[in-house]
Structures are given as C-alpha cells and as structure tokens.
Design a protein around this motif. Structure first.
Motif, mmCIF file in Angstrom:
data_model
loop_
_atom_site.group_PDB
_atom_site.id
_atom_site.type_symbol
_atom_site.label_atom_id
_atom_site.label_comp_id
_atom_site.label_asym_id
_atom_site.label_seq_id
_atom_site.Cartn_x
_atom_site.Cartn_y
_atom_site.Cartn_z
ATOM 1 N N ASP A 1 -71.107 -26.947 -5.244
ATOM 2 C CA ASP A 1 -71.126 -26.078 -4.066
ATOM 3 C C ASP A 1 -69.902 -26.327 -3.185
ATOM 4 O OD1 ASP A 1 -71.683 -28.487 -2.973
ATOM 5 O OD2 ASP A 1 -73.454 -27.874 -1.847
ATOM 6 N N ARG B 1 -69.002 -35.000 -1.767
ATOM 7 C CA ARG B 1 -70.128 -35.888 -1.513
ATOM 8 C C ARG B 1 -69.927 -37.227 -2.199
ATOM 9 N NH1 ARG B 1 -75.578 -32.393 -1.139
ATOM 10 N NH2 ARG B 1 -74.662 -30.347 -0.868
ATOM 11 N N LYS C 1 -75.133 -38.383 -2.583
ATOM 12 C CA LYS C 1 -75.098 -36.949 -2.290
ATOM 13 C C LYS C 1 -75.024 -36.705 -0.780
ATOM 14 C CE LYS C 1 -75.328 -36.004 -6.617
ATOM 15 N NZ LYS C 1 -73.976 -36.039 -7.188
ATOM 16 N N THR C 2 -74.562 -37.685 -0.058
ATOM 17 C CA THR C 2 -74.301 -37.483 1.364
ATOM 18 C C THR C 2 -72.991 -36.727 1.511
ATOM 19 O OG1 THR C 2 -75.373 -39.569 1.843
ATOM 20 C CG2 THR C 2 -73.961 -38.673 3.562
ATOM 21 N N ILE C 3 -72.997 -35.760 2.409
ATOM 22 C CA ILE C 3 -71.807 -34.918 2.526
ATOM 23 C C ILE C 3 -70.712 -35.655 3.295
ATOM 24 C CG2 ILE C 3 -70.912 -32.803 3.569
ATOM 25 C CD1 ILE C 3 -73.419 -31.420 2.773
ATOM 26 N N ILE C 4 -69.517 -35.599 2.773
ATOM 27 C CA ILE C 4 -68.369 -36.177 3.451
ATOM 28 C C ILE C 4 -67.527 -35.055 4.066
ATOM 29 C CG2 ILE C 4 -66.347 -37.665 3.221
ATOM 30 C CD1 ILE C 4 -68.957 -39.109 2.596
ATOM 31 N N GLN C 5 -67.293 -34.022 3.257
ATOM 32 C CA GLN C 5 -66.584 -32.850 3.762
ATOM 33 C C GLN C 5 -67.342 -31.608 3.297
ATOM 34 O OE1 GLN C 5 -62.580 -33.101 2.255
ATOM 35 N NE2 GLN C 5 -61.842 -34.095 4.111
ATOM 36 N N PHE C 6 -67.371 -30.590 4.127
ATOM 37 C CA PHE C 6 -68.102 -29.372 3.753
ATOM 38 C C PHE C 6 -67.261 -28.471 2.867
ATOM 39 C CE2 PHE C 6 -70.266 -31.057 7.353
ATOM 40 C CZ PHE C 6 -71.601 -30.873 7.018
ATOM 41 N N THR C 7 -65.952 -28.524 3.032
ATOM 42 C CA THR C 7 -65.046 -27.893 2.073
ATOM 43 C C THR C 7 -63.953 -28.906 1.805
ATOM 44 O OG1 THR C 7 -64.001 -26.870 3.965
ATOM 45 C CG2 THR C 7 -65.321 -25.444 2.585
ATOM 46 N N ASP D 1 -60.972 -29.386 4.055
ATOM 47 C CA ASP D 1 -61.160 -28.366 5.084
ATOM 48 C C ASP D 1 -60.469 -27.048 4.785
ATOM 49 O OD1 ASP D 1 -62.894 -29.691 6.627
ATOM 50 O OD2 ASP D 1 -61.511 -30.232 8.219
ATOM 51 N N ASP D 2 -59.723 -26.970 3.669
ATOM 52 C CA ASP D 2 -59.057 -25.700 3.380
ATOM 53 C C ASP D 2 -59.177 -25.325 1.909
ATOM 54 O OD1 ASP D 2 -57.438 -27.585 2.300
ATOM 55 O OD2 ASP D 2 -55.809 -27.326 3.742
ATOM 56 N N ILE E 1 -57.697 -26.321 -0.575
ATOM 57 C CA ILE E 1 -56.464 -26.309 -1.364
ATOM 58 C C ILE E 1 -56.434 -27.534 -2.265
ATOM 59 C CG2 ILE E 1 -53.959 -26.589 -1.257
ATOM 60 C CD1 ILE E 1 -53.962 -24.866 1.218
#
Lengths: 872, 83
Positions: A829, A833, A837-843, A846-847, A849
C-alpha cells in the motif's frame, strides 16, 4: 537438506530452583582436583566424564555418547553458605524494598491491595500482559514509599546496596542467609503483584544455595603442542569456587571462629560473582597467573568479540582470498586480475557430465601443482579425495559422471569482490576472473570509486561462489554492469577518472586534428569496430569525429561541459567556449567531452547510454570511452612540471599588488576598529564583525587571484588542462603553488590559538593584522617563511586529526543507523513500515520518488516527453 | 519510570517552520485507520506535550494530522497518534 523436525513456538526464560539444579545434574562435584596421576579425569572432579566428553574416543558416562554426540550434562555443588547471584542483585533489592522487614508482606494497605489485586487478576485473565506489566510498575512505585508496614506496623528503613554485593538494612549488614529467609516468606500472590511469576522465578532462587556446574563441553581444555593441558577460563574459575567451598565446609565443621568463616564466605561470594561477570565495578577482576583477566560467562556473550556479534552475526567462510590491490586500466571494468597462486588455491566445483569429462580429466591429470589443475574430487556419499601423485591414477580410473571436481580458477570464472567497510551495496560486486602474474589483485581504476579504493596499500577480498544458483545470482544481481547507477541518488558511480577524462578532453577539443591513419589506429587499439563510420573519415580527422566513431549510431544527446559558464542566454551550438555538448545520430557535433559528461556521478552522457542499452552493452561503451581517453593521452604524451605552475611576470606583479592592497585594507579595518568605527553586524559583537570583515577581504583577494591565474595561463599548460577537464586538481591548487597559499583557517576562523592574546611570541599582543593571524602571502614555489610555515603546519595537523577522529565516529553512527533501519520496507500500500508493520512513512520519502530511478533526486519530465515525441 | 511531561510555555504553531497540526474527529480517525488497515499503536507517535500542540484540546489516543510542505508534491499529510 534436513527437514524441520522440531518447531519452536515460544521460549520461556526462568530461574532455576535448587531442586531443578539437582534434578538436571548428572554429578555432584566434590573435589577441585581435575586429573589424577595418570592424567585421567577424577570422579567428582570438574572434568568428570559424567559431565560430557571432550576427548575423541572417550564415551560420556551419563549418555554413553561420543565426542560431538553428547552435548554435555550439568553437575552441581552444595554451597556451604548461600551467596547472592550478582546479576539478580537489583531484583533482590526490589523484593526487599517492597515487602515488610518483619512480616514479608507487600507494603500496601488492605484496601489498596485488594483493589490492585482484582485489577491485576483481571488483566491476566483477559491476557492483557502488557497492561499487567504496567500495573506492576505502578504497584512497585506505591509500595516503595511506605515508611511503616500497614500490616504489622513495623518501621521500614530503606534497604541499600553496598557495592558490590551486600545489602544494608538500617546500616547493618544483611547476610545472604537472612536475605534468603526474608524472600522465602514472600507469598506467591505478592510476587505476582511485584511483577514476577513465582511459578518460574521464586525470589529466593536468586540467592544461590546450590551451584550448577556447566558441562565440560562448554569449557573444553586445549592440549598444547608440548603435551601440556590448558584449562578453559571457566574451569579455572570453577576450581576456585569448589576449593573455597570445600574450605568453608571444613572450617564450619571444625567450628572455626566466625571471622574466618565470614572471610571465606566473602571469598566464595567473590568467586561466584566473577564466575558470572568479571567486569563488575568495585570488584577486582579475577586474573590468570600472567595477569590477563579471565573470560567468564558475561564476557563470553558481551560486545564485539562476544557470542552474538562474533559467532552468530559474523561467520567465517572458505573459498576466499585477500591481498593487496593495484590498478590495471587495460583489464575490463568487470574483470579482476587474480594472481596465479591464488587461482591454484581457490577452486570451483564442477560436476562431471559425459560432455565435460574429457576436459575435466585434463585438470585432474595436471593435479594441484600445475596450473590449471584440480585439488579435490568429491564422490557422492564418501569423503573429499585430495589429488596427489599417489591418488591421481586411482581417481582418474574411478572418475564417473556425477562426481564433482574442484578445479582451479580459470579466466572468466565468476567471483565476488569486496572492500571493507562495506557501506554500500556497491562495496561487494561480481567480477570475472582474469588470471595474471604477480601477487596482487588487479582492478580497473574506474571501479575504485564504488569500492572507495586506492592503491596505497589497500587490501580486498575475493570470494568464489560454489553453486550454480550462487553464480547465477551473483551475475544477475551483482555484476559491475548492474551497479553503474548508485541507489542513493540515481547517478553513475562508475565513470571515467583522471587520465581518461583528460585524454577525452584533449581529443575532443576544437583544435585537435590528426591524420586518418592515426585516428583509425587509435580506434582499433581501443577495440572500436564501427567500420562504416571509419570509412567516412577524410584525410584529416578531427578529434570529435574520432570520439563519434565509438558512439552508437542512433544516439542523441544534449549536455553541458564542466566549462559551461551558465550564461543567462545559452548560445547553444554557437557557444563561445565549446561547452554545449550536442550529439546527433551518434555524431559529436559540438562541445568538449569532460568530467561534466563522462565523470563519476556527473556522467550525463554515460547515464544516457546506460538508459538506452543493456548493462552488457553499456559496459562495453564505457570501457571504450575510457580506453580512448587513455589512448589519446598516450599518443600526445602528458606530464606536469614545476614550470607549469609558473605565472607570467605581468600577472604576478598584479597579483602581488592585490595581496598588498588587501593586507593594507586589513590594517585599515583594524585601525578603524581601534577608533570604534566598526558597525557590528546584527547578532555579532564588534570583534566578531571585524573578524568576518577581515576574512571576507582576504577571501576576496584569493578569489581575485584565482581568476587572474585562470585567465593568464595559456590553455597548453598541462596543469590548466587537468583542472579545466576535471581530471585532477583545480585552479586554486595552481594559484596556491604559483601565487599565494592564502589564509590558514582553524575551525572556520583565523588562527587565534597560542600565547595570551597573540599567536606567537614575536607578535605584539592583540595584533590583528593578517600576518599575525595565519595569512600566508607566499606561494608553495616561493617557499613559506618560518611563521607562515608554522601556521600552515597547524592547519595541516588539525585536518589530519579531524579525519583520524571522524572515521570511527561515523562508523559507529552508521552501525546504529543500519541496525535501526534494517527491517524497513515499502509495503504494497506504498507505506514504509518496519517488521511490526508500524508505519514509518505514509508515502515513501513523502513524494514517492524512487531516487535510484531519478537523476540526483529529481525526474526530468521535459526530457522524457521530448524522447517520447521523437520516438513516435 | 515514566518521564515527567513538561508542558510547553511558548506557542510555536505560528512559526513558519512548524507545519499545521490538526486533530482528527472520530469519523476521520476511523477513515485513516481503515485506509492503512492498522491499529492505533501502529501509527507514529507524538507526545501530548509536543510544542506544536500548544493549548490544543487533545487526549492520548487522538490522531493528529500534520500537513507538511513538500518540494515534489506541494503538501503531504502525515498522521501521528497522541501518547
């Protein structure tokens, strides 16, 4: 491969009760003697054969297993007096602190106790163990503050630890016996509330009354060459424990005075403590006779040389070689020159088939001493057979398809090449073997960059993959060709260096021309076989045409040389400086090739070739460009002399006056500051402002001189050529050798250190003039005066110290970073993580790339659109 | 031992380097958790004493949406759970 026959689901750690120790023990150890007169282990001694065997041929008396079959058995000794387990000191203190000294009940009043207990039981029954843990911490906090026992009203003085291992209660010493008696009285329920499950860890088990003797197999003795036996450190320590324990028993039975018994007891405590940990503060470490500290249990586990980092996280391998590296620009980027001696030691297992049996027979016939031969033959189901003159014939007679021959390395074998520190994935790459004379590994200077290698004595490691899978994987994933683009920014880590850049620069300059014959000879030397292009050569060929001959025919490219001045309005192909590199259909029309187009990490031309071609083809082009640079340099000849740093007199006088002027300016500034005429910059004091202004003045002078130098010398100066092309050095180096060295800076400031208010005793105090603060007005060629030399040495030493101190610091920083980030990955997704499975960055980033697919972190959309349109 | 939480004294939220922090409603909270299919404990955390949350009405367990500027994408949303 063996299948899984036991699957671990959970591991439970617990304390061992005295009953358990006794149950698991195979023997009771009664004597500190180890061997009898004949050299056999004594029964009831520390090397008792009931505890396992470490000698081949002997059998364990407990399980009758041989060496390596029997994993060993524990023994035990009865301690004459109990001692505290040093690692549970803190835990024991907690138990003592939170329970009453008299009635051993938890220091909570009935109401609170009931409340907490129901809460706790609820958490446990619901399986909320983390909440229960948190509650225990809370209970401990509450119970600690009690001054008086709520049940029996006894006062509760604080329990202190007197380092290393005694408890003080109201400033009286508590003996382990007393401690143990108190712990025994604590109820199971209270234990639970404090946070310990009494089923697995009764508090009194933290005081040792029985001592488990580890099996011999975990403390094997070594037989020295002289036939003498050398015991393991643990065995030594156990010997001490058993001996002191024995003496303590005897003294107690003989009714010795209490002081002697106490002393022996303390000694026993010391030995037991150092058995577990020999590095405790305030405890003198137990030592060998030679004076080196014993390695006991904790030292075996801890730190870099401990079990985890040394034995479990780090493994040693076979089929590997290490030697000094040296450069060889004539071998391919993806080759590695391997000395013949190493080739005869490292082997590749090759399975015999009916198609290669004759070929492999030749290897076996040559044997291990002739190159290329073979060292071993492996027959399924039996041992490795060494090839020797005696065994050779038998092996050859019995040779059948299906057997495996370990043959010497030959040209083209796949291997893995590595230089430490392996900070990168490019620090380990796959190369092809090239057998060479000599004793060093040879590598192409172009791959020095990814390895961060040079040839001042660096050593590198070579590994030979032993299976088809490993070879295939190495070739597909780790080949030098697949590593051209670095993952950190999408730039090329492999490119032309030094000579290759200078050579190509000279070749593609506007004025370079050569007869057709020379051009073709040069191209053939490099290995270019684009004959149609060569056929189009006129009698005189320009350097650009020669370079074009090795480009792909359908290659278009636009880029800028390093010399590009970034004018406001680009004149493009009519550039005055020939800095607009334009390639159309594989013809270099304008522009000089230099570091900006083929250099390491700046090689836009190299990246474009790489984008349009496979790794293999790219490497071929890279190699040719590299070699063409060398060939053109060889043809022209290239050298640097001191006269290259000569600056024309006219410029020199101009520069001199500029220096003088700036020094006068500095004096002027200082004079002004004395009259309080300096206006401070915001946030700076007057002194700081003065310093800044002076620094600015002096830097200005240096830049001006750099400019003068760069304009003055003719472009036929080899030093200038190297600086302009980016091959080596820069204009500043030239200015420093020819005109002046300039201001010496210590931590970004002018030199201030030394005597009180002055740098050297020959200056006046508070002298802020340029020469008193480390300005070097002479050039390296002129020579520095003693004061200048001293200042120069100061900065030189400072930078040397800096690098020496920075390397280990950054190494540790990297280790921490790598350990923290090793389990992060981008999920389906698109979130980043960790393993929980803890989220570190949502994308990602952040971009989203993928920097490894970008160019320096950005994506040139315009370029892509252009290419697509052209393609359509 | 839990660290003592120090209540910040200065409002930094209007500083140009501090991105916008917004508390999500329960509905919005559910949307975020569903979108990433996670429990609250799997979100990155933010201390309830964080200076950026100065004088905001928050409780542990709330989700804070942080709108950060980004060179490549303009604005990027980031979520943190208050602890």
């Amino acid at each position: 491969m063996r299948g899984v026959y036991k699957n671990i689901k959970t591991i439970k750690f617990s304390l061992m009760s005295p009953q358990q120790i006794k149950k698991y023990a195979a023997a009771k150890i009664v004597t500190a003697e180890i061997y009898d007169k004949e050299g056999y282990p004594v029964d009831g001694g520390l090397m008792d054969t009931r505890l396992g065997v470490i000698d081949p041929g002997l059998r364990c008396k407990t399980c009758s297993g041989k060496l390596k079959e029997c994993i060993g058995h524990f023994g035990y000794i009865d301690l004459a007096r109990p001692v505290i387990h040093i690692k549970y000191l803190k835990a024991v203190q907690i138990f003592l602190q939170h329970t009453c000294d008299e009635c051993s009940r938890l220091l909570l009043d009935d109401e609170l106790y009931l409340e907490q207990k129901t809460k706790y039981d609820k958490f446990i029954s619901e399986g909320k163990y983390n909440s229960a843990k948190a509650l225990s911490a809370l209970i401990r906090k509450k119970a600690k503050t009690a001054k008086k026992c709520p049940h029996c009203k006894a006062p509760q003085p604080a329990i202190k630890i007197e380092k290393p291992s005694t408890f003080l209660h109201d400033n009286k010493r508590l003996s382990p016996i007393e401690v143990r008696a108190r712990l025994e009285k604590i109820s199971d329920d209270d234990c639970r509330l404090i946070g310990v499950n009494p089923e697995f860890a009764r508090p009194e088990w933290m005081i040792l009354s029985l001592f488990a003797i580890p099996p011999v197999t975990m403390r094997p003795s070594i037989t020295l060459e002289s036939g003498e036996r050398s015991e393991d450190d643990l065995t030594h320590k156990l010997g001490d424990i058993v001996r002191i324990n024995q003496r303590l028993f005897e003294n107690i039975n003989a009714g010795a005075p209490e002081i002697i018994i106490e002393d022996l007891w303390d000694l026993l405590q010391y030995h037991v403590t150092t058995f577990f940990d020999n590095g405790i503060a305030q405890v003198p470490p137990a030592r060998h006779r030679s004076g080196q500290p014993l390695k006991t249990i904790t030292e075996r586990i801890k730190s870099k040389e401990g079990r985890f980092r040394h034995n479990l996280a780090g493994k040693r391998v076979n089929y590997a070689g290490r030697t000094v590296i040296s450069g060889d620009p004539k071998i391919g980027f993806n080759e590695v020159g391997v000395p013949k001696e190493i080739c005869m030691e490292l082997t590749v297992p090759e399975r015999i088939t009916e198609w290669n049996i004759e070929w492999l027979k030749e290897f076996i016939k040559r044997g291990p001493k002739d190159y290329p031969g073979a060292n071993y033959v492996i027959v399924e189901g039996s041992k490795k057979k060494k090839i020797t003159p005696e065994t050779q014939e038998v092996i050859l007679d019995e040779l059948l398809p299906g057997q495996v021959v370990e043959r010497h390395l030959i040209n083209g074998d796949v291997c893995i090449f590595n230089r430490q520190p392996s900070l990168h994935r490019m620090s380990i790459m796959c190369h092809k073997v090239k057998v060479l004379p000599g004793k060093s590994f040879r590598l192409n200077p172009a791959v020095c960059n990814p390895y961060n290698a040079d040839f001042d004595g660096d050593e590198m490691n070579l590994h030979v993959p032993q299976t088809e899978e490993a070879r295939a994987e190495a070739e597909m994933l780790m080949e030098v060709g697949t590593q051209i683009i670095g993952p950190k920014d999408g730039l090329n880590v492999i490119g032309c260096t030094q000579d290759a850049i200078t050579g190509n620069f000279l070749l593609t300059r506007k004025k370079t021309r050569m007869p057709k014959e020379e051009a073709i000879q040069m191209l053939l030397k490099v290995g270019v076989d684009n004959y149609p292009k060569m056929a189009k050569f006129k009698k005189e060929v320009t350097g650009k045409e020669v370079f074009s001959a090795l480009l792909p025919d359908d290659f278009n490219f636009v880029g800028f040389s390093k010399t590009c001045l970034k004018c406001n309005e680009c004149k493009k192909r009519k550039c005055d400086y020939d800095a607009y590199v334009f390639i159309e259909k594989g013809n270099l029309l304008t522009g000089k090739i230099d570091k900006g187009t083929i250099g390491e990490s700046n090689g836009s031309l190299l990246r474009d070739i790489h984008r349009l071609n496979s790794a293999e083809i790219t490497m071929d082009y890279f190699g040719k460009i590299f070699k063409l640079g060398l060939a053109s340099l060889e043809k022209r000849g290239f050298t640097v002399t001191t006269s290259d740093a000569d600056i024309p007199d006219a410029i020199l006088t101009k520069a001199k006056s500029a220096i003088k002027k700036s020094m006068v300016d500095v004096d002027e500034l200082v004079a002004q500051s004395k009259k309080n005429k300096i206006k401070p910059f915001s946030g700076k004091t007057i002194e700081e402002t003065l310093e800044l202004m002076i620094l600015q003045k002096l830097n200005e002078a240096r830049n001006k001189i750099g400019e003068m130098v760069s304009k003055s010398t003719t472009s036929d100066n080899n030093m200038i050529i190297m600086a302009r092309s980016g091959g080596r050095g820069n204009i500043l180096n030239l200015a420093q050798t020819g005109v002046l060295v300039g201001q010496q800076a210590l931590r970004g400031k002018r030199i201030e250190k030394g005597y009180r208010n002055r740098t050297l005793s020959l200056f006046q105090e508070h002298d802020k003039s340029a020469e008193a603060r480390g300005f070097v007005r002479h050039s390296y060629k002129q020579g520095l005066n003693p004061v200048e030399f001293f200042f120069h040495a100061m900065t030189g030493r400072d930078s040397l110290m800096d690098t020496a101190l920075r390397t280990p610091k950054s190494g540790y920083l990297y280790r921490r970073l790598a350990n923290a980030l090793q389990d992060l990955k981008v999920e389906y997704d698109q979130t980043v993580r960790d393993a929980n499975k803890t989220i570190i960055q949502f994308t990602y980033g952040d971009d989203n790339i993928d920097v490894s697919k970008s160019e320096n972190g950005t994506i040139d959309v315009k370029k892509i659109i252009n290419e697509v349109q052209e393609g359509a | 031992m839990a660290k003592k939480i120090i209540i910040p004294q200065v409002d930094v939220s209007s500083h140009r380097l501090v991105p916008k922090h917004i508390r999500l409603t329960d509905d919005e909270k559910k949307v975020v958790l569903d979108k990433y299919n996670i429990a609250l404990s799997q979100l990155p955390r933010i201390s309830r004493a964080d200076p950026a949350l100065f004088e905001m009405e928050i409780n542990p367990g709330d989700i804070i949406k942080i709108i950060r500027p980004s060179v490549a994408r303009g604005e990027v949303d980031y979520f943190r759970v208050v602890i």
